[in-house]
Design a protein around this motif. Structure first.
Motif, PDB file in Angstrom:
ATOM      1  N   ALA A  14       0.908  -0.529  -0.279  1.00 47.44           N
ATOM      2  CA  ALA A  14      -0.116  -0.099   0.244  1.00 47.44           C
ATOM      3  C   ALA A  14       0.651   0.953  -0.202  1.00 47.44           C
ATOM      4  N   MET A  37      -2.702  -5.629  -0.733  1.00 42.84           N
ATOM      5  CA  MET A  37      -2.093  -5.774  -0.402  1.00 42.84           C
ATOM      6  C   MET A  37      -1.279  -5.379   1.100  1.00 42.84           C
ATOM      7  N   ARG A  43      -4.710  -1.163   7.199  1.00 45.36           N
ATOM      8  CA  ARG A  43      -4.037  -0.521   6.433  1.00 45.36           C
ATOM      9  C   ARG A  43      -4.421  -0.641   4.425  1.00 45.36           C
TER      10      ARG A  43
HETATM   11  P1  NDP Z   1       6.521   3.320   0.674  1.00 46.62           P
HETATM   12  O1  NDP Z   1       6.791   4.133   2.149  1.00 46.62           O
HETATM   13  O2  NDP Z   1       4.862   5.106   0.206  1.00 46.62           O
HETATM   14  O3  NDP Z   1       5.098   2.721   0.990  1.00 46.62           O
HETATM   15  C1  NDP Z   1       6.709   1.251   0.965  1.00 46.62           C
HETATM   16  C2  NDP Z   1       5.869   0.553   2.310  1.00 46.62           C
HETATM   17  O4  NDP Z   1       6.134   1.114   3.516  1.00 46.62           O
HETATM   18  C3  NDP Z   1       4.896   0.127   1.772  1.00 46.62           C
HETATM   19  O5  NDP Z   1       4.461  -1.209   0.686  1.00 46.62           O
HETATM   20  C4  NDP Z   1       3.465  -0.272   3.328  1.00 46.62           C
HETATM   21  O6  NDP Z   1       3.388  -1.374   3.309  1.00 46.62           O
HETATM   22  C5  NDP Z   1       4.954   0.469   3.762  1.00 46.62           C
HETATM   23  N1  NDP Z   1       3.678   2.074   4.834  1.00 46.62           N
HETATM   24  C6  NDP Z   1       3.586   3.438   3.138  1.00 46.62           C
HETATM   25  N2  NDP Z   1       3.350   3.908   4.315  1.00 46.62           N
HETATM   26  C7  NDP Z   1       3.130   3.466   5.235  1.00 46.62           C
HETATM   27  C8  NDP Z   1       2.177   4.574   6.783  1.00 46.62           C
HETATM   28  N3  NDP Z   1       1.953   5.178   6.562  1.00 46.62           N
HETATM   29  N4  NDP Z   1       2.401   3.714   7.648  1.00 46.62           N
HETATM   30  C9  NDP Z   1       3.074   2.818   7.929  1.00 46.62           C
HETATM   31  N5  NDP Z   1       3.340   2.224   6.645  1.00 46.62           N
HETATM   32  C10 NDP Z   1       3.119   2.647   5.314  1.00 46.62           C
HETATM   33  O7  NDP Z   1       7.446   3.680  -0.313  1.00 46.62           O
HETATM   34  P2  NDP Z   1       7.375   4.049  -1.871  1.00 46.62           P
HETATM   35  O8  NDP Z   1       6.480   3.855  -2.750  1.00 46.62           O
HETATM   36  O9  NDP Z   1       8.241   5.429  -2.148  1.00 46.62           O
HETATM   37  O10 NDP Z   1       8.182   3.275  -2.672  1.00 46.62           O
HETATM   38  C11 NDP Z   1       7.934   2.253  -2.713  1.00 46.62           C
HETATM   39  C12 NDP Z   1       8.980   1.094  -3.979  1.00 46.62           C
HETATM   40  O11 NDP Z   1       9.079   2.203  -4.880  1.00 46.62           O
HETATM   41  C13 NDP Z   1      10.357   1.090  -3.901  1.00 46.62           C
HETATM   42  O12 NDP Z   1      10.749   0.370  -3.902  1.00 46.62           O
HETATM   43  C14 NDP Z   1      11.052   2.864  -4.174  1.00 46.62           C
HETATM   44  O13 NDP Z   1      12.272   2.418  -4.904  1.00 46.62           O
HETATM   45  C15 NDP Z   1       9.946   1.978  -5.401  1.00 46.62           C
HETATM   46  N6  NDP Z   1       9.480   3.865  -6.563  1.00 46.62           N
HETATM   47  C16 NDP Z   1       9.980   3.865  -7.629  1.00 46.62           C
HETATM   48  C17 NDP Z   1       9.628   4.800  -8.378  1.00 46.62           C
HETATM   49  C18 NDP Z   1       9.394   4.584  -9.655  1.00 46.62           C
HETATM   50  O14 NDP Z   1       9.282   5.908 -10.143  1.00 46.62           O
HETATM   51  N7  NDP Z   1      10.122   3.743 -10.245  1.00 46.62           N
HETATM   52  C19 NDP Z   1       9.171   6.525  -8.061  1.00 46.62           C
HETATM   53  C20 NDP Z   1       9.201   6.034  -5.367  1.00 46.62           C
HETATM   54  C21 NDP Z   1       9.218   4.657  -5.673  1.00 46.62           C
HETATM   55  P3  NDP Z   1       2.302  -2.419   3.503  1.00 46.62           P
HETATM   56  O15 NDP Z   1       2.143  -2.382   1.810  1.00 46.62           O
HETATM   57  O16 NDP Z   1       2.794  -3.644   4.208  1.00 46.62           O
HETATM   58  O17 NDP Z   1       1.357  -1.444   4.139  1.00 46.62           O
END
Ligand code: NDP
Length: 338
Positions: A14, A37, A43
């Motif tokens: 997420a 998921m 969440r």
């Molecule tokens: P986020 O930090 O937004 O999300 C990563 C994980 O962190 C989620 O799957 C979630 O776990 C958890 N998370 C997110 N928000 C919260 C919250 N408020 N509280 C607790 N847990 C949270 O990461 P990004 O979206 O920035 O990056 C995710 C992936 O995408 C990385 O591999 C990154 O390198 C890549 N990326 C690629 C980009 C592109 O343009 N190609 C740009 C940005 C990122 P859960 O699902 O278990 O809840």
């Protein structure tokens, strides 16, 4: 395919990137996001509601058990990508995985191997090769408009927005730091624009106070390519006022792009030769929607994804070599192990 004949997607993670770009891109290119998921069911439910997704779950197995899910988008933190990809391939789902594919090249190769063995499409979400700017530069070079390319320069130093100042700068277990986050994108864009493969890297990292402990928040480096071209890259989380750019300088001309290392469909490219300067015509398109259209076509057996799993391994190999170079003070060969 789901009831409406649309490719059905499950989101593993997420995440911010799914919320800001990829959910819209899946929908815009004819797919349906069926479920999300998260490691936290609460969440997941909240995220599903906020993003108009019908189902949510805290269980990867439950997501992969849904026969109407044809493909998964993995955008969790990097240390989780490998096992989630292996499980998805094992369940016969196509995989679009975020970069870096994994924490080690051996893990990234295992992901590619598992998808190949399962006969599913695997792609890496290297969005920048879908930018109109980079496509126009690749075409201009292939057409010989700058002669033999000699040098390239990538400016990708940005300011990490406050809402992303989490695991990237404080959790080494996630594969944090600017090199695994941004240098992988530079490497993929260089490989795409130049249609060339990197051979060796020299890099120096910087710790300017945003990255905690051992986590680097800036880097400069140099990559030598097979053709002999030398490329310079500069990436950072710490520069609030820099601009992004990509330049290729050849024997007969130079390509100078600005505002192109970004998620947005913006930027411009100038071709400078003995004839003067001209702006290349650009067919701007949403970078992520373009990737999803290619992915959906590949699912139908029509063509390849924009960036394959192997592209993910090859581009990650540059980042791995850059980190090794920074740690050792030596020039390090780029060896994707393929
Ligand atoms: P986020 O930090 O937004 O999300 C990563 C994980 O962190 C989620 O799957 C979630 O776990 C958890 N998370 C997110 N928000 C919260 C919250 N408020 N509280 C607790 N847990 C949270 O990461 P990004 O979206 O920035 O990056 C995710 C992936 O995408 C990385 O591999 C990154 O390198 C890549 N990326 C690629 C980009 C592109 O343009 N190609 C740009 C940005 C990122 P859960 O699902 O278990 O809840």
């Amino acid at each position: 395919m789901n009831d409406h004949g649309k490719p059905g997607w499950g989101l593993i993670g997420a995440s911010t990137i799914a919320r800001e770009w990829v959910i819209d891109a899946i929908r815009a290119s004819g797919g349906e996001v069926r479920a999300v998921m998260s490691s936290s069911p609460a969440r997941a439910a909240e995220y599903a509601l906020a993003n108009g997704i019908a189902a949510s779950t805290g269980s990867l197995e439950a997501l992969l058990d849904d026969p109407a899910i044809d493909a998964v988008y993995i955008s969790t933190t990097n240390e989780l990508h490998r096992d989630q990809c292996l499980a998805a391939a094992g369940a016969g789902k196509h995989v679009l995985c975020e970069k870096p594919l994994a924490l080690t090249l051996a893990d990234a190769r295992a992901m590619v191997g598992a998808c190949a063995a399962a006969g599913v499409v695997m792609a890496t979400n290297h969005h920048l090769r879908n930018a109109a700017t980079h496509r126009a530069m690749r075409a201009a070079i292939a057409d010989g408009r700058i002669g033999k390319p000699l040098f390239a320069r990538v400016f990708h130093a940005v300011y990490l927005p406050p809402h992303l100042q989490g695991w990237r700068i404080n959790n080494p277990a996630t594969g944090a730091g600017v090199v695994m986050d941004i240098t992988v994108h530079d490497a993929d864009t260089l490989r795409f624009v130049l249609d060339d493969e990197p051979v060796e890297v020299t890099a120096m990292v910087q710790h300017a106070g945003l990255g905690e402990g051992i986590i680097e928040d800036g880097v400069m480096g140099v990559v030598r390519f097979r053709s002999g071209l030398v490329a310079q890259f500069h990436d950072a989380f710490t520069t609030r006022y820099a601009t992004t750019g990509f330049e290729v300088h050849g024997t007969e001309g130079s390509l100078i792009a600005r505002d192109c290392m970004t998620q947005k469909p913006i930027g411009e490219v100038i071709l400078r030769t003995a004839a003067g300067e001209e702006a290349l015509p650009l067919d701007d398109d949403n970078l992520y929607a373009r990737a999803l259209r290619a992915f959906h076509a590949a699912m139908r057996g029509e063509g390849a994804p924009a960036a394959s799993g192997i592209d993910g391994v090859r581009s990650m190999a540059v980042a791995v070599a850059a980190l090794e170079s920074a740690a050792s003070g030596r020039t390090v060969p780029v060896d994707p192990g393929l």
